[in-house]
Motif scaffolding. Structure first.
Motif, PDB file in Angstrom:
ATOM      1  N   MET A 143       0.835  -1.202   0.000  1.00 46.10           N
ATOM      2  CA  MET A 143       0.000   0.000   0.000  1.00 46.10           C
ATOM      3  C   MET A 143       0.876   1.262   0.000  1.00 46.10           C
ATOM      4  O   MET A 143       0.625   2.206  -0.753  1.00 46.10           O
ATOM      5  CB  MET A 143      -0.921   0.022   1.219  1.00 46.10           C
ATOM      6  N   ILE A 144       1.931   1.266   0.805  1.00 46.10           N
ATOM      7  CA  ILE A 144       2.830   2.430   0.847  1.00 46.10           C
ATOM      8  C   ILE A 144       3.483   2.636  -0.519  1.00 46.10           C
ATOM      9  O   ILE A 144       3.569   3.760  -1.021  1.00 46.10           O
ATOM     10  CB  ILE A 144       3.884   2.261   1.955  1.00 46.10           C
ATOM     11  N   LEU A 145       3.934   1.554  -1.138  1.00 46.50           N
ATOM     12  CA  LEU A 145       4.535   1.676  -2.468  1.00 46.50           C
ATOM     13  C   LEU A 145       3.529   2.239  -3.473  1.00 46.50           C
ATOM     14  O   LEU A 145       3.873   3.098  -4.296  1.00 46.50           O
ATOM     15  CB  LEU A 145       5.070   0.328  -2.939  1.00 46.50           C
ATOM     16  N   ARG A 146       2.287   1.787  -3.397  1.00 46.75           N
ATOM     17  CA  ARG A 146       1.251   2.310  -4.304  1.00 46.75           C
ATOM     18  C   ARG A 146       1.013   3.804  -4.065  1.00 46.75           C
ATOM     19  O   ARG A 146       0.772   4.558  -5.020  1.00 46.75           O
ATOM     20  CB  ARG A 146      -0.053   1.535  -4.138  1.00 46.75           C
ATOM     21  N   LEU A 147       1.074   4.233  -2.804  1.00 42.08           N
ATOM     22  CA  LEU A 147       0.914   5.659  -2.502  1.00 42.08           C
ATOM     23  C   LEU A 147       1.999   6.492  -3.172  1.00 42.08           C
ATOM     24  O   LEU A 147       1.779   7.664  -3.492  1.00 42.08           O
ATOM     25  CB  LEU A 147       0.943   5.897  -0.988  1.00 42.08           C
ATOM     26  N   PHE A 148       3.155   5.891  -3.395  1.00 42.63           N
ATOM     27  CA  PHE A 148       4.259   6.567  -4.070  1.00 42.63           C
ATOM     28  C   PHE A 148       4.337   6.176  -5.550  1.00 42.63           C
ATOM     29  O   PHE A 148       5.390   6.243  -6.165  1.00 42.63           O
ATOM     30  CB  PHE A 148       5.572   6.294  -3.338  1.00 42.63           C
ATOM     31  N   ARG A 149       3.194   5.774  -6.100  1.00 41.25           N
ATOM     32  CA  ARG A 149       2.990   5.539  -7.538  1.00 41.25           C
ATOM     33  C   ARG A 149       3.710   4.317  -8.104  1.00 41.25           C
ATOM     34  O   ARG A 149       3.891   4.215  -9.322  1.00 41.25           O
ATOM     35  CB  ARG A 149       3.312   6.790  -8.343  1.00 41.25           C
ATOM     36  N   ALA A 150       4.126   3.384  -7.268  1.00 43.84           N
ATOM     37  CA  ALA A 150       4.631   2.107  -7.779  1.00 43.84           C
ATOM     38  C   ALA A 150       3.440   1.305  -8.290  1.00 43.84           C
ATOM     39  O   ALA A 150       2.334   1.401  -7.744  1.00 43.84           O
ATOM     40  CB  ALA A 150       5.359   1.337  -6.689  1.00 43.84           C
ATOM     41  N   LYS A 151       3.661   0.514  -9.326  1.00 43.03           N
ATOM     42  CA  LYS A 151       2.638  -0.408  -9.808  1.00 43.03           C
ATOM     43  C   LYS A 151       2.904  -1.737  -9.119  1.00 43.03           C
ATOM     44  O   LYS A 151       3.941  -2.360  -9.350  1.00 43.03           O
ATOM     45  CB  LYS A 151       2.707  -0.544 -11.327  1.00 43.03           C
ATOM     46  N   VAL A 152       1.978  -2.143  -8.270  1.00 40.04           N
ATOM     47  CA  VAL A 152       2.181  -3.317  -7.426  1.00 40.04           C
ATOM     48  C   VAL A 152       1.046  -4.308  -7.645  1.00 40.04           C
ATOM     49  O   VAL A 152      -0.123  -3.972  -7.452  1.00 40.04           O
ATOM     50  CB  VAL A 152       2.262  -2.917  -5.929  1.00 40.04           C
ATOM     51  N   GLY A 153       1.393  -5.535  -8.042  1.00 41.01           N
ATOM     52  CA  GLY A 153       0.409  -6.579  -8.278  1.00 41.01           C
ATOM     53  C   GLY A 153      -0.121  -7.169  -6.979  1.00 41.01           C
ATOM     54  O   GLY A 153       0.245  -6.760  -5.875  1.00 41.01           O
ATOM     55  N   ALA A 154      -0.966  -8.172  -7.125  1.00 43.68           N
ATOM     56  CA  ALA A 154      -1.575  -8.848  -5.978  1.00 43.68           C
ATOM     57  C   ALA A 154      -0.590  -9.820  -5.343  1.00 43.68           C
ATOM     58  O   ALA A 154       0.219 -10.446  -6.026  1.00 43.68           O
ATOM     59  CB  ALA A 154      -2.819  -9.607  -6.435  1.00 43.68           C
ATOM     60  N   GLY A 155      -0.662  -9.935  -4.018  1.00 36.40           N
ATOM     61  CA  GLY A 155       0.104 -10.937  -3.302  1.00 36.40           C
ATOM     62  C   GLY A 155       1.613 -10.734  -3.311  1.00 36.40           C
ATOM     63  O   GLY A 155       2.378 -11.680  -3.158  1.00 36.40           O
TER      64      GLY A 155
END
Length: 188
Positions: A44-56
């Motif tokens: 979630m933190i990585l996504r907040l910084f605009r990383a594209k993060v898959g499931a699991g």
């Protein structure tokens, strides 16, 4: 890049440097100090910084990340403690890929043939089901093929083929990656 002369100024814009400063604070407080099992929290933190993060995705708390907005992490990939993702350029890690402890993926270098020593960024791509073993170094612009295994402490300076075991300094393909009868590349 903001400046092509690293002698006279920063390679990246003020906006980029401020973003990395904010990331550095968030990393130290919310990412690095999080308990090991809190993979969803770190995603979630990585996504907040605009990383594209898959499931699991399993990113451990002591992974060092230069710029999360340059990361793309596929589903179910795992990134161990002490991995360095020096994401000055884009880094893509495929589905179910594993990056073992101490591996270093470096997407930036300098052009030593010019007196201004400009920064050069080149994307790194790690294929689905690949494994980068402990303390391997992946140079800028390298693509690791699907299912490829890079041996521990290897130095990868050029693209490596799919479904091969590769190792060395410099890294070279050694043999096909074979599976036992329970698992084969076609069943993945």
């Amino acid at each position: 890049m903001h400046n092509t002369n690293t002698i006279t100024g920063a390679s990246f814009s003020l906006k980029n440097r401020i973003g990395r400063g904010v990331w550095g604070i968030a990393y130290q407080i919310f990412f690095r100090l999080s308990p090991k099992p809190f993979h969803a929290w770190r995603a979630m933190i990585l996504r907040l910084f605009r990383a594209k993060v898959g499931a699991g995705v399993h990113v451990y708390p002591k992974v060092k990340i230069w710029a999360p907005w340059n990361l793309e992490l596929g589903n179910q990939c795992g990134i161990a403690n002490e991995v360095i993702l020096y994401s000055q350029g884009k880094i893509r890690i495929g589905d179910s890929a594993v990056i073992s402890q101490g591996a270093h993926l470096c997407a930036g270098t300098h052009d030593y043939t010019k007196s201004s020593f400009p920064l050069v960024t080149k994307p790194i791509k790690i294929g689905d089901h690949a494994w980068i073993a402990a303390e391997a170094f992946i140079h800028p612009g390298v693509t690791i093929g699907e299912g490829c295994v890079i041996g521990a402490r290897s130095v990868v300076t050029k693209d490596m083929p799919s479904w091969m075991v590769c190792t060395g300094h410099p890294c070279i393909p050694l043999k096909n990656r074979e599976f036992n009868s329970i698992l084969s590349p076609s069943s993945i």
